[in-house]
Design a protein around this motif. Sequence first.
Motif, short mmCIF file in Angstrom:
data_model
loop_
_atom_site.label_atom_id
_atom_site.label_comp_id
_atom_site.label_asym_id
_atom_site.label_seq_id
_atom_site.Cartn_x
_atom_site.Cartn_y
_atom_site.Cartn_z
N GLN A 95 -9.34 -4.11 -33.06
CA GLN A 95 -10.05 -2.97 -33.65
C GLN A 95 -9.08 -1.82 -33.78
OE1 GLN A 95 -13.62 -1.65 -31.68
NE2 GLN A 95 -14.18 -0.36 -33.40
N TYR A 96 -9.05 -1.26 -34.98
CA TYR A 96 -8.20 -0.11 -35.26
C TYR A 96 -9.10 1.10 -35.42
CZ TYR A 96 -4.60 -3.56 -36.00
OH TYR A 96 -3.71 -4.59 -35.83
N GLU A 97 -8.83 2.13 -34.65
CA GLU A 97 -9.60 3.37 -34.71
C GLU A 97 -8.89 4.34 -35.64
OE1 GLU A 97 -12.52 3.78 -33.34
OE2 GLU A 97 -12.51 1.96 -32.14
N GLY A 98 -9.55 5.41 -35.95
CA GLY A 98 -8.94 6.42 -36.80
C GLY A 98 -9.93 6.87 -37.86
N ALA A 99 -9.38 7.30 -38.97
CA ALA A 99 -10.23 7.82 -40.05
C ALA A 99 -11.19 6.74 -40.55
CB ALA A 99 -9.37 8.33 -41.19
N SER A 100 -10.71 5.51 -40.62
CA SER A 100 -11.58 4.40 -41.04
C SER A 100 -11.42 3.27 -40.03
CB SER A 100 -11.23 3.93 -42.45
OG SER A 100 -9.95 3.37 -42.47
N SER A 101 -12.31 3.24 -39.08
CA SER A 101 -12.27 2.20 -38.05
C SER A 101 -12.58 0.85 -38.69
CB SER A 101 -13.30 2.52 -36.97
OG SER A 101 -13.35 1.49 -36.04
N HIS A 102 -11.84 -0.18 -38.29
CA HIS A 102 -12.12 -1.51 -38.81
C HIS A 102 -11.69 -2.57 -37.81
CE1 HIS A 102 -8.01 -0.63 -40.17
NE2 HIS A 102 -7.79 -1.92 -40.10
N LEU A 103 -12.40 -3.70 -37.88
CA LEU A 103 -12.08 -4.88 -37.08
C LEU A 103 -11.23 -5.82 -37.93
CD1 LEU A 103 -15.53 -5.89 -35.56
CD2 LEU A 103 -13.60 -4.94 -34.33
N VAL A 104 -10.29 -6.47 -37.29
CA VAL A 104 -9.50 -7.50 -37.95
C VAL A 104 -9.73 -8.79 -37.17
CG1 VAL A 104 -7.21 -8.28 -38.61
CG2 VAL A 104 -7.76 -5.85 -38.71
N LEU A 105 -10.31 -9.78 -37.84
CA LEU A 105 -10.61 -11.08 -37.24
C LEU A 105 -9.66 -12.12 -37.81
CD1 LEU A 105 -14.47 -10.97 -37.80
CD2 LEU A 105 -13.27 -10.32 -35.74
N GLN A 106 -9.09 -12.94 -36.93
CA GLN A 106 -8.20 -14.01 -37.38
C GLN A 106 -8.62 -15.30 -36.70
OE1 GLN A 106 -4.08 -13.24 -36.72
NE2 GLN A 106 -3.42 -14.97 -37.97
N ASP A 107 -8.66 -16.38 -37.49
CA ASP A 107 -9.07 -17.67 -36.92
C ASP A 107 -7.89 -18.63 -36.79
OD1 ASP A 107 -8.65 -18.79 -39.43
OD2 ASP A 107 -10.77 -19.01 -39.89
N ALA A 108 -8.14 -19.78 -36.19
CA ALA A 108 -7.09 -20.76 -35.92
C ALA A 108 -6.56 -21.41 -37.19
CB ALA A 108 -7.63 -21.83 -34.98
#
Length: 172
Positions: A95-108
Motif C-alpha cells: 500500500q502506497y500512501e500519499g495524495a492518491s493512496s493505492h494498493l498494488v497486488l501481485q500474484d504468483a
Amino acid sequence: MDRSTSPSPVGDRHWRGSARLATGCALAFGTMTTLVDWDAGTLTPARALLWLALSAALFAVLLPPRVTAEPGRLTVRGPLHRRVVHTDALVSVRQYEGASSHLVLQDAHGHCLELDPRVLTANPLLWHELDTGARRSRRRGTLHQGTDVLARLGHRIDDETAEAVLRASGLT
C-alpha cells in the motif's frame, strides 16, 4: 465448475454513478466550449473536432476503473487496459500512501494491478472476495509480503462498517 452455475462477479456498486458523472462532465465541457466558440463566431470544423477530442480525453481521465471480483480473481478494467490478479495465488500486497493512496497486488503468475483501497472500503463484497483469496494464499504459502497491509485494511473496513451500522440505527 460449470460456467452456468458459477457465481456472477461482484462489482463496485458506485461505479455506474461515477461513470454517469464522468459522462456528464465531458458532455457539459464539450457543449459549453462548442457553444462559446459558436457564439464568438470562431467555430470551424477543426475547432469542433478539437473540442470533441478534448471532451473524450476528459471523459477518459474522469472515468474510474471498473473493479469486479469472482472467487479467486480480482479484475480492474480501465479505458485502455484490463488487469487481472489471482487472489488465491497472491505473492505480495503493498500500500502506497500519499495524495492518491493505492494498493498494488501481485500474484504468483506475474500479474500485477493497482487498486484504490476506498473501492474496497465502499464495497464489502469486493473486500470479502479479496480477503478470502488472500487467506487461501496464506494457507498455500504464496503470500510473502503484505499480510499486515491486509490486516490494517480489514480493521479499517470493519470499523467503518460498524460505524455505519451504528449511525443507521441512531446510536451515535
